[in-house]
Design a protein around this motif. Structure first.
Motif, mmCIF file in Angstrom:
data_model
loop_
_atom_site.group_PDB
_atom_site.id
_atom_site.type_symbol
_atom_site.label_atom_id
_atom_site.label_comp_id
_atom_site.label_asym_id
_atom_site.label_seq_id
_atom_site.Cartn_x
_atom_site.Cartn_y
_atom_site.Cartn_z
ATOM 1 N N THR A 87 0.527 -1.084 -0.070
ATOM 2 C CA THR A 87 -0.225 0.141 0.193
ATOM 3 C C THR A 87 0.588 1.411 0.227
ATOM 4 N N PRO A 88 0.301 2.133 -0.281
ATOM 5 C CA PRO A 88 1.248 3.643 -0.295
ATOM 6 C C PRO A 88 1.359 4.263 1.120
ATOM 7 N N GLY A 89 2.646 4.525 0.938
ATOM 8 C CA GLY A 89 3.431 4.772 2.672
ATOM 9 C C GLY A 89 4.334 4.945 2.428
ATOM 10 N N GLU A 90 5.591 4.372 3.282
ATOM 11 C CA GLU A 90 6.750 4.271 3.893
ATOM 12 C C GLU A 90 6.856 2.565 3.222
ATOM 13 N N LEU A 91 8.012 2.127 2.358
ATOM 14 C CA LEU A 91 8.298 1.300 1.773
ATOM 15 C C LEU A 91 10.014 0.838 1.771
ATOM 16 N N ALA A 92 9.961 -0.623 2.799
ATOM 17 C CA ALA A 92 10.559 -0.848 3.635
ATOM 18 C C ALA A 92 12.022 -1.644 2.421
ATOM 19 N N ALA A 93 13.118 -1.570 1.803
ATOM 20 C CA ALA A 93 13.636 -3.451 2.098
ATOM 21 C C ALA A 93 15.357 -2.931 2.422
ATOM 22 N N THR A 94 15.888 -4.396 2.203
ATOM 23 C CA THR A 94 16.859 -4.228 3.308
ATOM 24 C C THR A 94 18.171 -5.103 1.710
ATOM 25 N N LEU A 95 19.105 -4.360 1.513
ATOM 26 C CA LEU A 95 20.426 -3.788 0.686
ATOM 27 C C LEU A 95 21.557 -4.952 1.573
ATOM 28 N N ARG A 96 21.364 -6.335 0.934
ATOM 29 C CA ARG A 96 22.170 -7.471 1.763
ATOM 30 C C ARG A 96 23.744 -7.742 1.151
ATOM 31 N N LEU A 185 3.608 -3.231 -7.553
ATOM 32 C CA LEU A 185 2.467 -3.034 -7.153
ATOM 33 C C LEU A 185 2.184 -2.327 -6.185
ATOM 34 N N VAL A 186 1.569 -1.145 -5.960
ATOM 35 C CA VAL A 186 1.056 -0.604 -5.065
ATOM 36 C C VAL A 186 -0.199 -0.627 -5.169
ATOM 37 N N LEU A 187 -1.128 -1.287 -4.004
ATOM 38 C CA LEU A 187 -2.569 -1.071 -3.747
ATOM 39 C C LEU A 187 -2.784 0.085 -3.647
ATOM 40 N N PRO A 188 -3.604 0.723 -3.692
ATOM 41 C CA PRO A 188 -5.037 2.639 -3.540
ATOM 42 C C PRO A 188 -5.527 2.038 -2.421
ATOM 43 N N GLY A 189 -5.362 2.527 -1.271
ATOM 44 C CA GLY A 189 -6.018 2.615 -0.338
ATOM 45 C C GLY A 189 -7.607 2.540 -0.154
ATOM 46 N N ALA A 190 -7.882 3.100 0.268
ATOM 47 C CA ALA A 190 -9.664 3.710 0.346
ATOM 48 C C ALA A 190 -9.903 4.168 2.137
ATOM 49 N N ALA A 191 -11.007 5.371 0.764
ATOM 50 C CA ALA A 191 -11.612 6.861 2.225
ATOM 51 C C ALA A 191 -12.683 6.036 2.386
ATOM 52 N N LEU A 339 -11.340 -7.061 -7.024
ATOM 53 C CA LEU A 339 -11.144 -4.728 -7.288
ATOM 54 C C LEU A 339 -10.180 -4.285 -6.847
ATOM 55 N N VAL A 340 -9.625 -4.357 -5.930
ATOM 56 C CA VAL A 340 -7.837 -3.133 -5.445
ATOM 57 C C VAL A 340 -7.476 -3.426 -6.368
ATOM 58 N N HIS A 341 -6.976 -5.152 -6.736
ATOM 59 C CA HIS A 341 -5.849 -5.472 -7.382
ATOM 60 C C HIS A 341 -5.820 -5.075 -8.653
ATOM 61 N N GLY A 342 -7.227 -5.286 -9.511
ATOM 62 C CA GLY A 342 -7.199 -4.815 -11.062
ATOM 63 C C GLY A 342 -7.515 -3.393 -11.145
ATOM 64 N N LEU A 343 -7.697 -2.413 -10.109
ATOM 65 C CA LEU A 343 -7.287 -0.719 -10.075
ATOM 66 C C LEU A 343 -5.912 -0.764 -10.238
ATOM 67 N N ALA A 344 -5.179 -1.338 -9.230
ATOM 68 C CA ALA A 344 -3.690 -1.465 -9.381
ATOM 69 C C ALA A 344 -3.039 -1.912 -10.511
ATOM 70 N N LEU A 345 -3.870 -2.439 -11.356
ATOM 71 C CA LEU A 345 -3.140 -2.721 -12.473
ATOM 72 C C LEU A 345 -3.482 -2.120 -13.477
ATOM 73 N N ALA A 346 -4.366 -0.645 -13.287
ATOM 74 C CA ALA A 346 -4.420 0.200 -14.538
ATOM 75 C C ALA A 346 -4.066 1.208 -14.574
ATOM 76 N N HIS A 347 -3.543 1.068 -16.008
ATOM 77 C CA HIS A 347 -2.145 1.689 -16.413
ATOM 78 C C HIS A 347 -2.618 2.294 -17.764
ATOM 79 N N PRO A 348 -2.493 3.845 -18.461
ATOM 80 C CA PRO A 348 -2.108 3.773 -20.190
ATOM 81 C C PRO A 348 -1.804 2.886 -20.716
ATOM 82 N N LYS A 349 -2.321 2.849 -22.121
ATOM 83 C CA LYS A 349 -1.870 1.836 -22.851
ATOM 84 C C LYS A 349 -1.550 3.020 -24.353
ATOM 85 N N ASP A 350 -1.247 2.333 -25.235
ATOM 86 C CA ASP A 350 -1.326 3.248 -26.416
ATOM 87 C C ASP A 350 -1.865 3.699 -27.517
#
Length: 466
Positions: A87-96, A185-191, A339-350
């Motif tokens: 989800t949006p916000g702080e995203l963490a990873a670890t470089l080993r 892939l970042v999922l949208p939140g809901a208000a 539904l939320v996963h399908g919304l996250a996959l929506a992006h512009p095409k040609d």
């Protein structure tokens, strides 16, 4: 972006393998020590001065010691991150970082130079020890470097690219290698929303809403004489005693049946524009701390879907830029995740392949929630086609608040586009199609606007009292 807990910029990460060669080469310091040492020894021999040789011998000894300690193990690195969407916000990873082979601490790099980049963020340069310093040498072969960044953007996002190079004692350095992150892939939140507009006709035998059909429910329709097929528990004995003292006729309480609504979310993902008009033609980078029109559409659609599914209604999803099979209307928490996963996959095409000859086919008696920027006439044609077929439509305006334009040619172009857009909104309003603004400060008023639309639609249902 944060590295080891220190805030550097903003963004996010993913894991990947190291690519590139792993050869070691001498640095300019090693070459300078050997060259200067040889020159000083030659000068001392020619000049017959031993003191000059004493100055050059330490450099040669240092070069000899560095050559004897040439590292044999390449530096290896991996980016690790929790799998699955986030989800949006702080995203963490670890470089080993793995600087040794495991047999000892003197066969690999002791210093690592990092260059960390992410789209829309400042480039970060970092130099750190290749091994943690608070453990024993035989146990401290790997080092974990925490990375983190934040972003308000949703959907498929490009993440970190880490260029790294190991060095040892300042005399040997490794060929640069790279850890490139995969798309995240970042999922949208809901208000939270209250009541929402519903279709004029409800479907199904059970649900959270009262329909206009007779059946089992909680809302009273009328009092009617008992007929074959009526249930005995529906008899209203007080009304029967008042209207038929001799008990010649029994009266029953008839109620409206409960039913479920069907809604279809239509996301106009043919384009994605940000608050800066200069980026609308693909020039420049959209800032990661400013949501785009598609980010707002994902957030609004996820909010509407969450409110409808939690109320027990059936929700489907259509994407105007994708020709793949849409998500059919359904209910339940599992369907909400789809539904939320399908919304996250929506992006512009040609743009050439995104044109639809026919509007999406909708189930009967379904209400349409259209999420669009209204920057062209296609949404108007879709709305009119759906209304001709008897579908109520609610348009959610997802164009972000546009920043003031300085360039004269862009200012003129945006002025013309804004006037055309206002004409489209006025045309929709004149045809009785509500337009709800979902951007900036007006986003907080969207719930109030939906509540007013739901109350107005409830009052105008035939056969119902306000």
């Amino acid at each position: 972006m944060t590295v080891g807990g220190i805030i550097v910029a903003r963004g996010r990460t993913y894991g990947g393998p190291v690519d590139g060669p792993h050869g070691w080469r001498s640095t300019s310091a090693y070459t300078a020590a050997v060259t200067v040492g040889i020159l000083l020894l030659a000068t001392s021999v020619l000049a017959g001065r031993a003191d000059i040789a004493l100055i050059g011998i330490p450099g040669l000894l240092a070069a000899t010691w560095a050559h004897a300690g040439r590292p044999a193990t390449p530096l290896r690195a991996d980016l690790h991150e929790p799998s699955g969407p986030t989800t949006p916000g702080e995203l963490a990873a670890t470089l080993r970082l793995a600087a040794g082979s495991g047999g000892g601490a003197d066969d690999g790099a002791d210093v690592v130079h990092l260059r960390i980049t992410a789209p829309g963020h400042r480039t970060t340069h970092l130099t750190l020890a290749a091994r943690p310093q608070n453990h024993a040498r035989e146990q401290a072969q790997d080092r974990a470097v925490p990375l983190g960044l934040s972003s308000v953007r949703t959907g498929p996002q490009q993440t970190f690219t880490v260029d790294l190079r190991g060095s040892r004692h300042g005399t040997w350095e490794e060929e640069p290698t790279q850890v490139r992150a995969a798309t995240r892939l970042v999922l949208p939140g809901a208000a939270p929303l209250g009541r929402l507009p519903l279709p004029r006709r409800l479907r199904g035998l059970t649900g959270p809403h009262s329909s206009r059909r007779l059946g089992d429910g909680t809302e009273l329709r009328d009092i009617h004489p008992f007929t074959p097929g009526d249930r005995l528990r529906r008899i209203d004995w007080r009304t029967t005693a008042r209207r038929s003292p001799e008990l010649d006729t029994l009266y029953v309480r008839r109620t409206y049946s409960t039913a479920e609504a069907t809604a279809v979310l239509v996301v106009d993902s043919r384009d994605e524009v940000g608050p800066d008009v200069r980026t609308w033609r693909g020039y420049g980078t959209i800032r990661v701390d400013e949501p785009t029109s598609l980010d707002l559409a994902r957030h609004a659609a996820a909010s509407v879907a969450t409110a409808l599914v939690e109320a027990g209604d059936r929700v489907g999803l259509e994407d105007l830029a994708r020709r793949r099979r849409p998500l059919p209307p359904s209910a339940g928490r599992r369907h909400l995740r789809r539904l939320v996963h399908g919304l996250a996959l929506a992006h512009p095409k040609d743009p050439a392949s995104a044109h639809r000859v026919r509007p999406p086919q909708l189930p009967a008696d379904a209400i349409v929630y259209l999420f669009t920027t209204l920057l062209d006439d296609d949404p108007l044609h879709l709305v009119r086609t759906w209304r001709t077929a008897g579908h109520p439509v609610v348009v959610i305006d997802t164009l972000p608040d546009v920043h003031p334009v300085i360039e004269s040619h862009l200012a003129i172009a945006w002025h013309i586009g804004r006037l055309e857009r206002e004409d489209r909104i006025a045309a929709l309003d004149g045809e009785g199609v509500p337009v709800v603004r979902w951007a900036g400060s007006q986003r907080d008023q969207a719930a109030v606007r939906f509540e007013a639309l739901a109350h107005a639609a409830r009052r105008h249902i035939p056969g119902r009292t306000p």
